[in-house]
Write a protein that holds these residues in place. Structure first.
Motif, PDB file in Angstrom:
ATOM      1  N   PRO A  20       0.801  -1.230   0.000  1.00 35.15           N
ATOM      2  CA  PRO A  20       0.000   0.000   0.000  1.00 35.15           C
ATOM      3  C   PRO A  20       0.828   1.272   0.000  1.00 35.15           C
ATOM      4  N   ASP A  21       1.949   1.279   0.745  1.00 30.21           N
ATOM      5  CA  ASP A  21       2.735   2.507   0.802  1.00 30.21           C
ATOM      6  C   ASP A  21       3.358   2.831  -0.556  1.00 30.21           C
ATOM      7  N   VAL A  22       3.707   1.805  -1.331  1.00 30.52           N
ATOM      8  CA  VAL A  22       4.338   2.019  -2.630  1.00 30.52           C
ATOM      9  C   VAL A  22       3.337   2.571  -3.638  1.00 30.52           C
ATOM     10  N   THR A  23       2.236   1.861  -3.842  1.00 29.27           N
ATOM     11  CA  THR A  23       1.270   2.292  -4.854  1.00 29.27           C
ATOM     12  C   THR A  23       0.621   3.618  -4.482  1.00 29.27           C
ATOM     13  N   ASP A  24       0.281   3.775  -3.209  1.00 32.54           N
ATOM     14  CA  ASP A  24      -0.356   5.028  -2.785  1.00 32.54           C
ATOM     15  C   ASP A  24       0.575   6.220  -2.986  1.00 32.54           C
ATOM     16  N   ASN A  25       1.843   6.040  -2.614  1.00 29.42           N
ATOM     17  CA  ASN A  25       2.800   7.137  -2.762  1.00 29.42           C
ATOM     18  C   ASN A  25       3.074   7.451  -4.227  1.00 29.42           C
ATOM     19  N   LEU A  26       3.190   6.412  -5.055  1.00 26.79           N
ATOM     20  CA  LEU A  26       3.443   6.640  -6.477  1.00 26.79           C
ATOM     21  C   LEU A  26       2.270   7.360  -7.132  1.00 26.79           C
ATOM     22  N   LEU A  27       1.054   6.970  -6.767  1.00 28.31           N
ATOM     23  CA  LEU A  27      -0.112   7.626  -7.346  1.00 28.31           C
ATOM     24  C   LEU A  27      -0.190   9.073  -6.866  1.00 28.31           C
ATOM     25  N   SER A  28       0.118   9.282  -5.603  1.00 27.33           N
ATOM     26  CA  SER A  28       0.092  10.637  -5.055  1.00 27.33           C
ATOM     27  C   SER A  28       1.081  11.539  -5.793  1.00 27.33           C
ATOM     28  N   ARG A  29       2.286  11.016  -6.058  1.00 21.28           N
ATOM     29  CA  ARG A  29       3.278  11.816  -6.785  1.00 21.28           C
ATOM     30  C   ARG A  29       2.883  11.983  -8.247  1.00 21.28           C
ATOM     31  N   LEU A  72      -4.182   5.601 -19.015  1.00 21.86           N
ATOM     32  CA  LEU A  72      -4.421   6.978 -19.443  1.00 21.86           C
ATOM     33  C   LEU A  72      -5.413   7.639 -18.490  1.00 21.86           C
ATOM     34  N   GLU A  73      -6.464   6.898 -18.134  1.00 22.06           N
ATOM     35  CA  GLU A  73      -7.450   7.438 -17.195  1.00 22.06           C
ATOM     36  C   GLU A  73      -6.831   7.660 -15.819  1.00 22.06           C
ATOM     37  N   VAL A  74      -5.957   6.738 -15.392  1.00 24.95           N
ATOM     38  CA  VAL A  74      -5.288   6.896 -14.102  1.00 24.95           C
ATOM     39  C   VAL A  74      -4.444   8.164 -14.098  1.00 24.95           C
ATOM     40  N   TRP A  75      -3.691   8.388 -15.171  1.00 29.65           N
ATOM     41  CA  TRP A  75      -2.844   9.579 -15.268  1.00 29.65           C
ATOM     42  C   TRP A  75      -3.690  10.857 -15.226  1.00 29.65           C
ATOM     43  N   GLN A  76      -4.796  10.835 -15.970  1.00 27.13           N
ATOM     44  CA  GLN A  76      -5.643  12.026 -16.049  1.00 27.13           C
ATOM     45  C   GLN A  76      -6.438  12.259 -14.768  1.00 27.13           C
ATOM     46  N   MET A  93      -7.764  -0.895  -9.885  1.00 26.96           N
ATOM     47  CA  MET A  93      -8.378  -2.142 -10.342  1.00 26.96           C
ATOM     48  C   MET A  93      -9.867  -1.963 -10.624  1.00 26.96           C
ATOM     49  N   THR A  94     -10.508  -1.058  -9.902  1.00 28.74           N
ATOM     50  CA  THR A  94     -11.917  -0.752 -10.181  1.00 28.74           C
ATOM     51  C   THR A  94     -12.055  -0.114 -11.558  1.00 28.74           C
ATOM     52  N   ILE A  95     -11.149   0.807 -11.877  1.00 33.95           N
ATOM     53  CA  ILE A  95     -11.146   1.426 -13.207  1.00 33.95           C
ATOM     54  C   ILE A  95     -10.943   0.353 -14.270  1.00 33.95           C
ATOM     55  N   ALA A  96      -9.992  -0.558 -14.017  1.00 34.76           N
ATOM     56  CA  ALA A  96      -9.696  -1.621 -14.980  1.00 34.76           C
ATOM     57  C   ALA A  96     -10.910  -2.508 -15.211  1.00 34.76           C
ATOM     58  N   HIS A  97     -11.586  -2.888 -14.139  1.00 38.15           N
ATOM     59  CA  HIS A  97     -12.764  -3.755 -14.268  1.00 38.15           C
ATOM     60  C   HIS A  97     -13.863  -3.046 -15.058  1.00 38.15           C
TER      61      HIS A  97
END
Length: 200
Positions: A20-29, A72-76, A93-97
């Motif tokens: 969680p700390d990795v993905t959350d921090n990467l998305l935050s940045r 692309l949606e995640v980035w935007q 994963m919700t976006i992906a589904h």
């Protein structure tokens, strides 16, 4: 950006890559426009996202396209992610589904249009009623067979084949050991096969 498709997509080995700390921090940045962090996020999660989409969409090329659409949606949309409402991995994963289901529905709509066009060219004596009844009966058989599974088996099978979850994700969702999920899926599929009279 190409989809990375390493060996073992969607396997349990991918579960360890989602701390969680990795993905959350990467998305935050990434939300601040940090392209390097987004690249790391993509490298970390694209195999798992692709694995989910491939299980639902099946077609390799379309699955790769949908994976690109997801990121692309995640980035935007990264600036709109609210960490107080959940983890980054769940959000992605919700976006992906959702994207995978949208692609399946679009493909089905296209097939339906082709079918309607094709029906106009069929001989007048084509028995459309019999065809519709046959499809309805088969659907009813599957629903009936599912209803005869135990509640635990039905829940596991539904999450795997309709929800697109991995066995590990099902175990997390239900709060049961992975071995229990595997047993429920195996026994459920054997029971379905027997109920539907499918021979291996």
């Amino acid at each position: 950006m190409l989809v990375n498709v390493p060996t073992g997509i969607g396997s349990d080995a991918d579960e360890s890559a989602s701390a969680p700390d990795v993905t959350d921090n990467l998305l935050s940045r990434s939300a601040t426009g940090d392209q390097a962090s987004f690249g790391e996020l993509y490298d970390l999660l694209s195999p798992r996202v692709f694995g989910l989409i491939k299980r639902l969409v099946v077609d390799q090329a379309q699955s790769e396209e949908v994976t690109q659409e997801v990121f692309l949606e995640v980035w935007q949309s990264a600036p709109r992610f609210d960490p107080n409402k959940g983890r980054a991995i769940g959000w992605i994963m919700t976006i992906a589904h959702r994207r995978a289901v949208d692609r399946i529905r679009a493909a089905q709509a296209s097939r339906d249009r082709d079918t309607r066009i094709g029906i106009r060219d069929l001989p007048q004596d084509f028995d459309q009623v019999a065809e519709a009844v046959e499809v309805r009966i088969e659907h009813g058989r599957v629903v009936g067979a599912m209803s005869r599974l135990s509640e635990a088996q039905r829940e596991a099978v539904s999450l795997a084949y309709y929800g697109g979850l991995t066995q590990s994700e099902i175990a997390d969702r239900l709060g049961v050991p992975l071995g229990t999920v595997k047993t429920r899926l195996r026994d459920g599929m054997i029971r379905l096969r027997d109920e539907l009279g499918v021979t291996s």
